[in-house]
Each structure stands twice: as C-alpha cells, then as structure tokens.
Design an enzyme around this catalytic site. Structure first.
Site, PDB file in Angstrom:
ATOM      1  N   SER A 156      -2.938   8.639 -42.043  1.00 58.70           N
ATOM      2  CA  SER A 156      -1.687   9.451 -43.940  1.00 58.70           C
ATOM      3  C   SER A 156      -1.153  10.083 -43.472  1.00 58.70           C
ATOM      4  O   SER A 156      -0.384  10.567 -42.766  1.00 58.70           O
ATOM      5  CB  SER A 156      -2.199   8.430 -44.599  1.00 58.70           C
ATOM      6  OG  SER A 156      -1.768   8.689 -45.964  1.00 58.70           O
TER       7      SER A 156
ATOM      8  N   ASP B 149       1.225  -2.607 -45.515  1.00 55.77           N
ATOM      9  CA  ASP B 149       1.353  -0.545 -46.559  1.00 55.77           C
ATOM     10  C   ASP B 149       2.724  -0.572 -46.255  1.00 55.77           C
ATOM     11  O   ASP B 149       3.896  -0.767 -45.558  1.00 55.77           O
ATOM     12  CB  ASP B 149       0.884  -0.180 -44.883  1.00 55.77           C
ATOM     13  CG  ASP B 149       0.635   1.460 -45.360  1.00 55.77           C
ATOM     14  OD1 ASP B 149       1.276   1.838 -46.214  1.00 55.77           O
ATOM     15  OD2 ASP B 149      -0.354   1.850 -44.540  1.00 55.77           O
TER      16      ASP B 149
ATOM     17  N   HIS C 247      -2.740  -0.300 -47.087  1.00 57.65           N
ATOM     18  CA  HIS C 247      -2.641   1.527 -46.803  1.00 57.65           C
ATOM     19  C   HIS C 247      -4.059   1.726 -46.305  1.00 57.65           C
ATOM     20  O   HIS C 247      -5.431   1.403 -47.425  1.00 57.65           O
ATOM     21  CB  HIS C 247      -1.915   2.197 -47.120  1.00 57.65           C
ATOM     22  CG  HIS C 247      -2.361   3.619 -46.848  1.00 57.65           C
ATOM     23  ND1 HIS C 247      -1.113   3.727 -45.990  1.00 57.65           N
ATOM     24  CD2 HIS C 247      -2.083   4.201 -47.397  1.00 57.65           C
ATOM     25  CE1 HIS C 247      -1.520   5.326 -45.896  1.00 57.65           C
ATOM     26  NE2 HIS C 247      -2.205   6.051 -46.925  1.00 57.65           N
TER      27      HIS C 247
END
Length: 388
Positions: free
Chosen positions: A187, A284, A314
């Site tokens: 991320s 996501d 995610h």
C-alpha cells in the site's frame, strides 16, 4: 441401564441436531455476506469483510480455529536498530534475522498505513514481515519511517532511502550480502519502495536486485481509474475519504503530487527501476493504478510480473494466516524476491503485449470450512453484543 442408554441416545441426537442447525444458520449468513455492493466475494473474504466492517475482531485480530493451525519451528529472530537520517535525527527499525549463519540476502520492507499516524506501523505489519523473512531466508529490515501529519512529504521518502543506504553500508554488520538487496512494501509502503528505487537510480545509490510492490498507491494525482470509483466506499478496507486525507496530510502541497517520489507512475524516467512484482486485488481501489504502473515498467523494458488476485480486498495479504488467497499472495512475493535476490529471474521478454496474470483459484475445502466456523463465532459475537 436401558433408560441410561436412551438418555445418551437422546443427548447425542440433540447435540447432533443443534450442530446441524448451527451449521445451516452459519452457511445461510455467510452466503448472504458474500453479496457485497460491488460483487460476489468468496466465503473467507465475506467473513473478513463482515468482521472488520462490523468491528467484531477480537483485539483487532481474526484468527483461524486453533485446531486447524499449523505450528512450525522458528527460523528467524528479531532485534531493534537505530538508523540515522539526513536531517540529523534517527528512526528505529526492526531487523528480522535468520537463525542460520549468513551472509544472507537483504530486503528492506516498508509497511503500509496511508502514510499517517494511527493507520499502520511495524506492530500492525509484524506478521507479514516476519513471514516474508522466514519464507525468503533473507534478512528483512523494516524502518519506522516518520508519519504525517507530524512529518509531511518528503520526510517518509527521505527516511526510507536513508534506511536503504544504511542497510547497504552496514550489510557486513548485519551478516548480509549488500550485492543481493531488494525492496518491498504494501500500500503506502509499496509507494515508498517504488520511490526509493527511483531515488536510488537517480542518486547512483545501492543497486537493487528487485522490488515487490503489494497493492501500491502509484500516484497522488487525481487520475481517473475505474477501481478508485468502484471500490472506494470503505467497505473493502480503503475509502476515498482516507485516500483524500492522506493526500492532504502527507502531501499538502499540490505541486508535490507530480513528484516521482509521490507518484512513481508519473515519473518521467523509470528505466532505472529493478525487476518488479506488482500484486493487486480485485476489490481494491488501488488495483488499476498498480496495474498501470506494471504496464509502464513493462513498456520500458523492465522485467515485470503483474498478478491480480480475484475475490479479495485491499490489504488481503496481511490476512495470510487466515485467508488462503492471502497466503498465496505472500508466497508469490516471497518466491519472486528469492529469485530476484539469487539472480535467477529471466531477462525481459517484452515482445508480447502487456498482460496481468489473473489468479482466480477456487478456495480449498479447508478455507471454506474455516469461513463457516468463523461465521458461527461472528454470529455469537453479534448476539452477545445485542444483549449487552
């Protein structure tokens, strides 16, 4: 004796009927949870989304049933170091060290968490970093780069690059091999890993054998990606509100959004990037930009593996202990990094059009069984909460 036998039989029948009833109820609810706002998800994804979105996790963590857990002897140990930064300060870092004698390859791992305080740190990512070290046999150094809003851009990038150069310069002290060095992150950490790779190329820094970017944020600019609209409600663990908060908190100066160190996708030159694995999830908001970054690198002649895991949200790899698809994603990252660090990746073969490998394997019976067992737990948790 006959009366006792009949009582036992009735008791067994009662418990069997109760178990069947509970199982059917669990199946019904888990199946209903599978139908989400943007599509149908697998059973394990459904229970995780339900648990998180309804705040049902015990102490913030969901575990697989203990009788299904697999225990393995430890292969790594952990210790803390302090890394100096260019502004005269220092940051802590955790070193995950193989117990076996080295020298070992080295991975610098940047944790996710939206660049902001309270959204992610080394503690929240200990499981994924520890497992990556065990699966690769590498030393993994995880720096605690400084976070917004106290520290805005470019502090996190500078800390991350300073950590990389410190690791390279201290490879012998760490019992590591500085010539086998990679970066990885998830991320926000995937964004930092890519930025560090660009910075290292521009500043003639440490040569990288590879990088693994797990559902990375690829650009701070307001680009139009369908996944940012389709999955940004927050139900899939990352909301538009959090992304906008990170944008304003970490990079409040809009002029910085075009920097290659905030937006690797928009960098003028990415030719210095190492061999790259980019993993994305179907549900996501960052899916499309991660895949766009993979395509950009591929078109520049860089060896790229792009993998999209269907049926997941995610951050799914952080749930590898309880989600089979997460475990497969982590294993894919570990396998790629091992090959990269051992110089075993093939040369780029970019004569064919770029394509994302879509991984859509059916969950195993074990993963589905765990989903229904966890579903029972969540239902009881909700019932208890209703009577509190």
């Amino acid at each position: 004796m006959e009366r006792f036998s009949k009582s036992v039989t009735k008791g067994v029948a009662f418990f069997a009927l109760t178990a069947v009833t509970i199982s059917l109820i669990s199946i019904f609810f888990v199946q209903s949870w599978r139908y989400t706002e943007a599509g149908k998800v697998p059973p394990k994804t459904a229970v995780l989304l339900h648990a998180v979105n309804n705040r049902l996790l015990p102490e913030g963590k969901l575990e697989a049933p203990a009788f299904l857990a697999v225990k393995a002897p430890p292969t790594i140990e952990r210790h803390q170091v302090t890394i100096p930064t260019r502004d005269g300060g220092d940051i802590p870092a955790t070193v995950y060290q193989p117990i076996a004698a080295g020298p070992h390859p080295i991975i610098v791992y940047y944790h996710g968490g939206a660049f902001m305080e309270g959204y992610g740190d080394l503690d929240t990512h200990d499981n994924i970093i520890r497992s990556l070290a065990a699966r690769t046999g590498a030393i993994v150094v995880a720096p605690a780069y400084r976070l917004a809003p106290t520290y805005a851009f470019p502090t996190a990038v500078n800390d991350s690059y300073d950590a990389l150069t410190w690791v390279y310069e201290n490879a012998d002290v760490l019992d590591g091999d500085g010539d086998r060095l990679a970066v990885a992150g998830d991320s926000a950490g995937g964004n930092l890993a890519a930025a560090v790779a660009i910075m290292s190329g521009e500043e003639d820094g440490p040569a990288l054998s590879g990088q693994a970017l797990l559902y990375p944020l690829a650009t701070f600019e307001d680009a139009k990606f369908p996944s940012r609209d389709m999955y940004a409600s927050g139900f899939y663990f990352l909301s538009r509100a959090v992304m906008e908060m990170a944008q304003q908190s970490y990079a409040p100066n809009e002029a910085d959004w075009a920097s290659p160190y905030t937006s690797p996708l928009n960098a003028e030159d990415v030719s210095m990037m190492p061999s790259t694995l980019i993993i994305t999830g179907e549900f996501d908001p960052l899916r499309d930009e991660g895949e766009a970054l993979a395509k950009r690198l591929y078109n520049e002649g860089i060896y790229v593996q792009a993998q999209r895991f269907n049926g997941v949200m995610h951050g799914f790899i952080s749930f590898y202990e309880v989600m089979e698809r997460g475990d497969k994603g982590l294993q894919s990252a570990a396998a790629f990094l091992k090959e990269a660090l051992n110089k075993e990746l093939p040369e780029p073969q970019n004569s064919q059009p770029f394509a994302v490998e879509v991984i859509d394997d059916r969950d195993s019976w074990r993963d589905e069984a765990e989903a229904y067992v966890i579903g029972v737990y969540l239902l009881f948790k909700q019932m208890i909460r209703a009577f509190e």
